[in-house]
Write an enzyme that holds these catalytic residues in place. Structure first.
Site, PDB file in Angstrom:
ATOM      1  N   TYR A  54      46.733  68.508  37.025  1.00  0.00           N
ATOM      2  CA  TYR A  54      47.665  67.671  36.335  1.00  0.00           C
ATOM      3  C   TYR A  54      48.241  67.974  35.072  1.00  0.00           C
ATOM      4  CZ  TYR A  54      46.169  64.219  40.009  1.00  0.00           C
ATOM      5  OH  TYR A  54      46.194  63.201  41.244  1.00  0.00           O
ATOM      6  N   LYS A 216      61.034  46.694  40.187  1.00  0.00           N
ATOM      7  CA  LYS A 216      61.742  47.099  39.115  1.00  0.00           C
ATOM      8  C   LYS A 216      63.045  48.033  39.525  1.00  0.00           C
ATOM      9  CE  LYS A 216      59.179  50.850  37.112  1.00  0.00           C
ATOM     10  NZ  LYS A 216      58.369  50.959  35.848  1.00  0.00           N
ATOM     11  N   GLY A 284      48.023  53.833  38.087  1.00  0.00           N
ATOM     12  CA  GLY A 284      48.562  54.691  37.201  1.00  0.00           C
ATOM     13  C   GLY A 284      49.487  53.830  36.238  1.00  0.00           C
TER      14      GLY A 284
HETATM   15  N1  LIG Z   1      45.082  62.973  45.526  1.00  0.00           N
HETATM   16  C1  LIG Z   1      46.168  63.131  45.320  1.00  0.00           C
HETATM   17  O1  LIG Z   1      46.832  63.905  46.169  1.00  0.00           O
HETATM   18  C2  LIG Z   1      47.053  62.224  44.382  1.00  0.00           C
HETATM   19  C3  LIG Z   1      48.343  62.039  44.480  1.00  0.00           C
HETATM   20  C4  LIG Z   1      49.070  61.076  43.654  1.00  0.00           C
HETATM   21  C5  LIG Z   1      48.260  60.601  42.768  1.00  0.00           C
HETATM   22  N2  LIG Z   1      46.827  60.500  42.808  1.00  0.00           N
HETATM   23  C6  LIG Z   1      45.720  59.656  41.852  1.00  0.00           C
HETATM   24  O2  LIG Z   1      46.485  58.210  41.962  1.00  0.00           O
HETATM   25  C7  LIG Z   1      46.588  57.686  40.429  1.00  0.00           C
HETATM   26  C8  LIG Z   1      47.905  56.757  40.696  1.00  0.00           C
HETATM   27  O3  LIG Z   1      49.082  57.322  41.253  1.00  0.00           O
HETATM   28  P1  LIG Z   1      50.244  56.695  40.862  1.00  0.00           P
HETATM   29  O4  LIG Z   1      50.503  56.610  39.111  1.00  0.00           O
HETATM   30  O5  LIG Z   1      51.503  57.295  41.498  1.00  0.00           O
HETATM   31  O6  LIG Z   1      49.864  55.076  41.035  1.00  0.00           O
HETATM   32  P2  LIG Z   1      50.774  53.727  41.144  1.00  0.00           P
HETATM   33  O7  LIG Z   1      50.012  52.621  40.411  1.00  0.00           O
HETATM   34  O8  LIG Z   1      51.252  53.419  42.290  1.00  0.00           O
HETATM   35  O9  LIG Z   1      52.199  54.043  40.002  1.00  0.00           O
HETATM   36  C9  LIG Z   1      51.921  53.954  38.708  1.00  0.00           C
HETATM   37  C10 LIG Z   1      53.209  53.980  37.797  1.00  0.00           C
HETATM   38  O10 LIG Z   1      54.142  52.949  38.281  1.00  0.00           O
HETATM   39  C11 LIG Z   1      54.699  52.380  37.096  1.00  0.00           C
HETATM   40  N3  LIG Z   1      53.937  50.934  36.816  1.00  0.00           N
HETATM   41  C12 LIG Z   1      52.785  50.600  36.939  1.00  0.00           C
HETATM   42  N4  LIG Z   1      52.307  49.405  36.668  1.00  0.00           N
HETATM   43  C13 LIG Z   1      53.831  48.819  36.690  1.00  0.00           C
HETATM   44  C14 LIG Z   1      54.146  47.557  36.318  1.00  0.00           C
HETATM   45  N5  LIG Z   1      53.060  46.687  36.324  1.00  0.00           N
HETATM   46  N6  LIG Z   1      55.490  47.145  36.357  1.00  0.00           N
HETATM   47  C15 LIG Z   1      56.238  48.153  36.236  1.00  0.00           C
HETATM   48  N7  LIG Z   1      55.870  49.374  36.447  1.00  0.00           N
HETATM   49  C16 LIG Z   1      54.683  49.747  36.611  1.00  0.00           C
HETATM   50  C17 LIG Z   1      54.350  53.225  36.030  1.00  0.00           C
HETATM   51  O11 LIG Z   1      55.377  54.265  35.875  1.00  0.00           O
HETATM   52  P3  LIG Z   1      56.819  54.220  34.781  1.00  0.00           P
HETATM   53  O12 LIG Z   1      56.336  53.182  33.907  1.00  0.00           O
HETATM   54  O13 LIG Z   1      56.789  55.354  34.448  1.00  0.00           O
HETATM   55  O14 LIG Z   1      57.663  53.804  35.843  1.00  0.00           O
HETATM   56  C18 LIG Z   1      52.898  53.895  36.532  1.00  0.00           C
HETATM   57  O15 LIG Z   1      52.751  55.182  35.981  1.00  0.00           O
HETATM   58  C19 LIG Z   1      46.986  59.027  40.009  1.00  0.00           C
HETATM   59  O16 LIG Z   1      46.941  59.050  38.654  1.00  0.00           O
HETATM   60  C20 LIG Z   1      46.016  60.078  40.353  1.00  0.00           C
HETATM   61  O17 LIG Z   1      44.915  59.886  39.619  1.00  0.00           O
HETATM   62  C21 LIG Z   1      46.197  61.374  43.618  1.00  0.00           C
END
Ligand SMILES: NC(=O)c1ccc[n+]([C@@H]2O[C@H](COP(=O)([O-])OP(=O)(O)OC[C@H]3O[C@@H](n4cnc5c(N)ncnc54)[C@H](OP(=O)(O)O)[C@@H]3O)[C@@H](O)[C@H]2O)c1
Length: 332
Positions: A54, A216, A284
């Site tokens: 990452y 959003k 995230g």
């Molecule tokens: N193993 C793998 O291959 C793999 C791949 C991907 C991820 N992951 C793991 O999974 C974790 C989470 O993935 P993800 O970040 O895609 O998860 P997610 O929770 O689906 O998306 C998070 C993003 O959504 C937005 N967000 C979050 N809460 C919000 C809310 N209440 N209102 C509006 N926007 C909101 C934010 O982005 P903005 O504010 O920038 O829009 C945030 O960074 C990663 O950090 C990693 O640890 C693993």
């Protein structure tokens, strides 16, 4: 915050974990990263997920600094190995050489003596499975890794690993980390049944489809300023969710969430947690208020009629094909 068992292991994890893909060391500045980690800790999150790859290895450093000084026994630190961390042919994959080198580099960056969970980030078709499993097992015996897991492996790949570990007496896999959310359900037909049988828990990623399930992103509009989709460092993967048909249907979920007294993001996180095969949902966040909002999905129970409404609304936009789980044919 509620806590769950990680598969059939003795480890407890917070059912909502915090992950730093795309954010730490890249999209968000260090102070925002620290504020998100603090918000997670304040909400009872104990489980933190990152990966060597990452932000070109910077994400582990940021997380290491943010967690530094905390009582180590009170948190679980998860990281991963597979994707390239350098320019050479051995800076990637699941060879013994790369697993050992990457584990030691992760320990240094995370400023810890051991990793609670070390995960094979993808299946490596160029390394004998036995070699990878022996290397992971050695790390466990050395006390540098407490548990091992995989990510985005197919059912037959996980099954093969379980068999080899059983035959050779190697430490067994306790977790799989797949993508799973209301729109992406490809693990339900094959991966979950096999894992339940083998005592392997799912720690699922992108429970709110990278923000697409928050409502959003509006059909016909460009992405809002400051969002992942608007950010050139946002990775681009979110685009597959930002189609007109998907966003139309997500907008129709808003009253369903409101009826349940939840925001759309909370509904999405609560939805993955209804599945007993899920040990944790990794959220995230680019800002701490998102963490504070989303963690309130912990402990929420959704009734069957509401789950049916979600299925009816999302209908043909739900992906279920297990073949969509795939690792690169060759090391990247
Ligand atoms: N193993 C793998 O291959 C793999 C791949 C991907 C991820 N992951 C793991 O999974 C974790 C989470 O993935 P993800 O970040 O895609 O998860 P997610 O929770 O689906 O998306 C998070 C993003 O959504 C937005 N967000 C979050 N809460 C919000 C809310 N209440 N209102 C509006 N926007 C909101 C934010 O982005 P903005 O504010 O920038 O829009 C945030 O960074 C990663 O950090 C990693 O640890 C693993």
């Amino acid at each position: 915050m509620e806590y769950r068992q990680l598969g059939r292991s003795g480890l407890k994890v917070s059912e909502i974990a915090y992950g730093n893909w795309i954010t730490h060391g890249s999209q968000v500045e260090e102070d925002a990263a620290r504020a998100c980690v603090q918000a997670a800790l304040d909400s009872g999150v104990t489980t933190f997920d990152t990966a060597d790859v990452y932000a070109g290895t910077r994400a582990e450093q940021v997380l290491g600094r943010a967690l530094h000084g905390l009582r180590r026994e009170s948190i679980e630190i998860f990281t991963k190995v597979y994707w390239p961390t350098g320019p050479g042919p051995n800076d990637r994959g699941l060879s013994r050489k790369h697993i050992m080198e990457s584990a030691h580099a992760s320990l240094r960056r995370l400023q810890t003596d051991y990793l609670d969970l070390y995960q094979a980030h993808r299946y490596d078709h160029e390394t004998p499975l036995e070699e990878s499993l022996r290397a992971f097992d050695d790390l466990v015996r050395q006390g540098k890794v407490l548990y091992i897991g995989v990510s985005e492996w197919r059912a037959e790949e996980i099954g093969a690993a379980v068999k080899i570990a059983g035959e050779l007496g190697l430490d067994r896999i306790v977790s799989n980390q797949p993508q799973y959310n209301m729109l992406w359900r490809v693990i339900e037909s094959e991966v979950i049944p096999l894992c339940q049988e083998a005592g392997i828990g799912q720690i699922v990623w992108s429970p709110i489809a990278q923000g697409a399930l928050t409502g959003k992103y509006l059909p016909g509009d460009g992405p809002p300023a400051g969002s992942r989709a608007a950010d050139p460092r946002g990775g681009g993967d979110i685009q597959e969710y930002l189609t007109g048909p998907i966003l139309d249907r997500v907008a129709r979920l808003r009253p369903v969430a409101a009826d349940a007294g939840l925001s759309l993001a909370q509904l999405a996180v609560a939805w993955v947690l209804q599945n007993p095969a899920v040990s944790a949902a990794i959220i995230g966040a680019s800002r701490p208020e998102q963490v504070r909002e989303n963690v309130r999905a912990s402990g929420v129970r959704l009734d069957p009629a509401l789950l049916q409404q979600i299925d009816d609304i999302l209908g043909p936009e739900i992906r279920r094909d297990p073949a969509l789980t795939a690792s690169p044919a060759h090391r990247p």
